[in-house]
Design a protein around this motif. Structure first.
Motif: not given
Length: 68
Positions: A55-57, A60-62, A66-68
């Motif tokens: 869930n953490v990974r 982090c991927d999400i 979102l910042v891209r």
């Protein structure tokens, strides 16, 4: 991962114990963890830790997308 055929009877037994002892609401999960841990010889803890790590990974991927 613990196969459903192995874990479901353990969960159902723990839920029955919780119901018999009138364990409700936010107290159910902590109550269930101990008997499930012991009934699975600790495999449930390993599975839960793997789930949290996954869930953490994913989170982090999400966040990175979102910042891209």
């Amino acid at each position: 991962e613990i196969p459903a055929s192995d874990i479901l009877p353990v969960i159902n037994e723990a839920l029955a114990k919780a119901k018999a002892q009138n364990i409700t609401a936010k107290n159910v999960t902590p109550f269930l963890l101990d008997p499930i841990f012991h009934a699975t010889d600790g495999r449930s803890l390993v599975a839960n830790i793997c789930l949290v790590e996954n869930n953490v990974r994913l989170g982090c991927d999400i966040a990175l997308e979102l910042v891209r």
